[in-house]
Design an enzyme around this catalytic site. Structure first.
Site, short mmCIF file in Angstrom:
data_model
loop_
_atom_site.label_atom_id
_atom_site.label_comp_id
_atom_site.label_asym_id
_atom_site.label_seq_id
_atom_site.Cartn_x
_atom_site.Cartn_y
_atom_site.Cartn_z
N GLN A 203 0.59 -0.83 0.03
CA GLN A 203 0.08 -0.36 0.32
C GLN A 203 1.04 1.30 -0.01
OE1 GLN A 203 -2.93 0.96 -0.27
NE2 GLN A 203 -2.14 3.34 0.12
N GLY A 332 -10.53 1.02 1.79
CA GLY A 332 -11.73 0.19 1.15
C GLY A 332 -11.65 -0.33 -0.04
N GLY A 333 -10.56 1.15 -0.73
CA GLY A 333 -9.92 0.47 -1.93
C GLY A 333 -8.90 1.66 -2.38
N GLU A 335 -6.81 3.25 -5.93
CA GLU A 335 -6.92 3.08 -7.01
C GLU A 335 -5.52 2.13 -8.17
OE1 GLU A 335 -6.51 5.54 -4.96
OE2 GLU A 335 -5.70 7.23 -5.88
N HIS A 359 -15.84 4.29 -6.99
CA HIS A 359 -14.34 5.89 -6.55
C HIS A 359 -12.79 5.21 -7.18
CE1 HIS A 359 -13.63 7.94 -3.66
NE2 HIS A 359 -11.92 7.33 -4.07
N GLU A 360 -12.87 4.09 -7.20
CA GLU A 360 -11.32 3.71 -7.23
C GLU A 360 -11.30 3.51 -8.91
OE1 GLU A 360 -9.81 4.19 -5.64
OE2 GLU A 360 -11.25 3.43 -3.45
N HIS A 363 -10.67 7.25 -10.60
CA HIS A 363 -9.74 7.51 -10.02
C HIS A 363 -8.72 8.04 -11.68
CE1 HIS A 363 -9.40 9.18 -6.18
NE2 HIS A 363 -9.43 7.80 -5.71
N GLU A 382 -9.19 13.13 -4.40
CA GLU A 382 -9.89 12.14 -3.83
C GLU A 382 -11.97 13.36 -4.08
OE1 GLU A 382 -9.96 9.77 -2.61
OE2 GLU A 382 -8.24 9.40 -2.92
N ASP A 440 -0.57 11.89 6.08
CA ASP A 440 -1.98 10.70 6.40
C ASP A 440 -2.93 12.01 7.31
OD1 ASP A 440 -3.26 8.41 6.33
OD2 ASP A 440 -2.79 7.66 7.75
N TYR A 448 -12.82 14.89 0.41
CA TYR A 448 -13.81 13.95 -0.40
C TYR A 448 -15.08 14.47 -0.61
CZ TYR A 448 -10.75 9.55 0.12
OH TYR A 448 -10.00 8.28 0.38
N ARG A 621 -10.06 -2.64 8.16
CA ARG A 621 -10.03 -1.33 7.03
C ARG A 621 -10.44 -0.62 8.42
NH1 ARG A 621 -15.08 -0.57 3.29
NH2 ARG A 621 -14.72 1.60 2.38
#
Ligand code: BES
Ligand code: ZN
Length: 669
Positions: A203, A332-333, A335, A359-360, A363, A382, A440, A448, A621
């Site tokens: 990630q 969640g996801g 991209e 959503h992804e 992106h 976002e 972060d 968002y 998550r």
């Protein structure tokens, strides 16, 4: 924090900026001219025709008024406070990775070769690294050893790797290993992966790519890449690149990513994965035990791709596949281009949580194609994406469905503003100042939902048709480049709002982007479908037993809205009544379960504690588990229980979730 923290390159006679001659061209077209001409020509003709007089000879269109807003220049990028690199001197344009995956040692070991674009005669290359063991650095064909030095560690940022190069150096080769604690990587045992085999995934967003690849880890730099991954036999490796769909005999996989991407989109996963096609350019990867469910749940993906392409132009990344990860996945996801990474918690069995795919996928335009230049403008990734997500969902599932998402989004925004300390706090701005902080910290729902609300307000102000043309041109104009708030606002004023300050003032554009809180002209989302839900909440609050509420045909979003609209805490009898009538503790829907468990914690509803613990022990998550731990931590007994659960759960969480929850619980190991 080293060199030039927070200093913007714009103005002030600062150093050479992206000195590639091409970049100095103005990149946008003057849309104003196109808009002015027809009216200028037609109006006198029409007036003359009405008055019955002979039409005067058409006069040449007047040159449009000089506009006060200048065209956007792509060379004026702000300085990224979260990188040690100096891409304006020498940039990495291509990466070649050769890595061996060692599950026993929990290390990736091998070489990263970086091809340089050096137009300034730079004699040093500074890369971002964090927790990397660098063995050797060589130049070009690998026969010349290079002098290099790792600088001091800076919190969040890691250590700069400074390499001496010649102005003519083309390749820099770094032999290195990752450490077992590398923050981007999660090494899962078979048990943790829910698989007979171990599992590894990365990630990289926001600044974790540097924990597994030495690179210029800033979203303002783009590179192509290729990779050779040596995995244990019997496992499949996939990346944010052209991917295999079946296992190789020797465990070796070769990847190519021909489109230029910023490093935060580097991604790798290795595990016992299967593949199923979903449509001509899309498919899904998952563990064999999950693949059938995943393929069923994600069946609408091709429709979403078609909807997005109709709105914003061709999909530019070749394939769009989705990888379903083990439940520890912290987001969640994500991209990752060509291969969205997703949590298995979206597999609800009724396709009700697929807005995450929208959503992804979105992106692929907002974020991956036009990328926030620094994490201070995360909302450009976002907020735009959340807006497009809504448009895709409306296209595929209809306006009432979108309306529900918009109302839930507005609630999330209000919650986020409250969490930030109120609407006057600087962190409720879209354009943030994250210098000296972990990026972060800028990833709240403000980016968002305030971002999306801003775009919906603009859309309402100028009309959908015009707004769609504008956004599509934005993606075409800035494709494979980066964007920051100032230039976005400038482009918006010129190309959507006629190049005048007045309409921008009326729409409060600067307030939306640069001021805290939500401007007064925000559109107000409303959902007809939620009227019954609000009635049910009122009735329940007034004493109607749960079983007598009208809940027929409720979907996931009705339930989430119901639970979020009820008072934060309920007495044990009311909680028991709800659970008996609707079996909330047993729901297989992660969104509903999460909303219910939050109420369980706040209401101290002990009968559902076993479900709470089970959830925290299986799901990683962060969006779900962080608020649950935080709610528990509000009371001394709750905090103690939270720590007891966390001790068991923590080894199964990704570092991203670990860091957040360590902080919430004051965990020191
Ligand atoms: N790019 C984000 C995930 C992310 C954000 C990773 C910041 C690292 C730092 C991704 O597109 C995202 O927004 N995921 C959301 C799901 C979405 C449906 C709102 C998530 O993970 O909750
Ligand atoms: Zn996103």
């Amino acid at each position: 924090m080293g060199e030039g923290t927070g200093v913007r390159f714009r103005g002030g006679g600062l150093p050479r900026i992206f000195p590639r001659p091409l970049l100095f061209f103005l990149t946008e077209v003057t849309a104003t001219m196109k808009l002015l001409r027809p009216t200028a020509l037609l109006l006198p003709l029409l007036l003359a025709a009405c008055a019955g007089t002979p039409a005067p000879k058409p006069v040449p269109a007047p040159t449009p008024k000089a506009t006060p807003i200048p065209a956007v220049r792509v060379d004026e990028a702000p300085r990224d406070p979260h990188t040690f690199a100096h891409p304006e001197e020498v940039s990495v344009e291509h990466l070649v990775l050769d890595l061996t995956v060692d599950f026993t040692q929990r290390r990736l070991t091998g070489r990263a070769s970086l091809r340089l674009h050096n137009t300034t005669g730079a004699t040093r290359l500074v890369l971002d690294t964090r927790d990397l063991d660098v063995r050797k650095v060589t130049l070009d064909d690998g026969r010349t050893a290079a002098r290099f030095q790792l600088g001091d560690a800076v919190k969040f940022l890691g250590r700069p790797l400074e390499i001496e190069i010649a102005p003519t150096t083309t390749w820099v080769n770094i032999d290195y290993s990752t450490r077992p604690e590398a923050a981007a990587l999660q090494w899962l045992t078979p048990e943790q992966a829910g698989s007979p085999s171990p599992f590894l995934y990365t990630q990289s967003e926001s600044i974790l790519a540097r924990t597994w690849v030495p690179c210029q880890d800033t979203p303002g730099v783009r590179m192509t890449y290729e990779a050779t991954i040596h995995a244990p036999r019997g496992l499949l490796a996939v990346m944010s690149a052209e991917n295999p769909t079946s296992k190789s005999a020797d465990g070796v996989y070769r990847f190519k990513m021909p489109q230029r991407i910023p490093p935060y989109l580097l991604a790798l996963a290795v595990g016992d994965l299967d593949f199923r096609p979903l449509g001509p350019i899309s498919g899904v990867y998952a563990l064999p035990t999950v693949i059938e469910r995943a393929a069923w749940e994600l069946a609408d993906t091709p429709k979403m791709i078609a909807a997005a392409e109709t709105l914003y132009g061709p999909y530019r990344w070749g394939r769009y596949d989705i990888l379903i990860l083990p439940a520890s996945y912290p987001y969640g996801g994500m991209e990752n281009p060509r291969l969205t990474f997703a949590t298995p918690t979206i597999l609800a069995g009724d396709r009700s949580l697929v807005s995450l795919v929208a959503h992804e996928l979105a992106h692929s335009w907002s974020g991956n194609l036009v990328t926030n230049a620094t994490w201070n403008d995360f909302w450009l990734n976002e907020g735009l994406t959340t807006y497009i997500e809504g448009r895709i969902m409306e296209e595929v599932y209809g306006r009432p469905y979108f309306d529900m998402l918009a109302v839930l989004g507005r609630q999330a925004l209000d919650d986020a503003i409250r969490e930030a300390g109120g609407p006057d706090k600087p962190d409720t701005r879209l354009h943030l100042d994250l210098a000296g902080r972990d990026p972060d910290e800028g990833t709240s729902d403000i980016a968002y939902e305030k971002g999306a609300l801003f775009l919906r307000t603009l859309e309402a102000g100028v009309g959908r048709e015009k707004f769609d043309v504008f956004l599509r041109a934005y993606f075409d104009t800035f494709a494979f480049q980066s964007m920051d708030s100032a230039r976005f606002v400038q482009y918006l004023k010129r190309n959507l709002l006629g190049g005048e300050e007045a309409p921008a003032k009326r729409l409060q554009v600067d307030a939306w982007v640069f001021q805290p809180g939500v401007p007064s002209n925000a559109v107000k989302p409303r959902s007809e479908a939620f009227v019954v839900v609000d009635k049910a909440v009122q009735a329940f609050n007034a004493g109607t037993p749960a079983a007598q509420l009208t809940t027929a045909n409720w979907t996931t979003h009705h339930w989430v809205h119901f639970l979020q609209t009820l008072p934060d805490t309920l007495d044990a009898q009311k909680m028991a009544d709800l659970d008996a009538a609707f079996h909330l503790s047993q729901t297989g829907n992660s969104e509903v379960l999460d909303a219910w468990l939050l109420k369980v914690v706040n209401s101290k509803y002990e009968p559902a504690y076993p479900e709470l613990e089970k959830f925290l022990l299986t799901v990683g998550r962060r969006k779900y588990i962080q608020p649950l731990y935080a709610a528990m931590a509000k009371t001394p007994e709750g905090a103690e229980r939270a720590l007891r659960i966390y001790e068991k759960a923590r080894p199964g969480y990704h570092s991203v979730s670990q860091s957040s929850i360590d902080e919430v619980l004051g965990w020191r190991g």
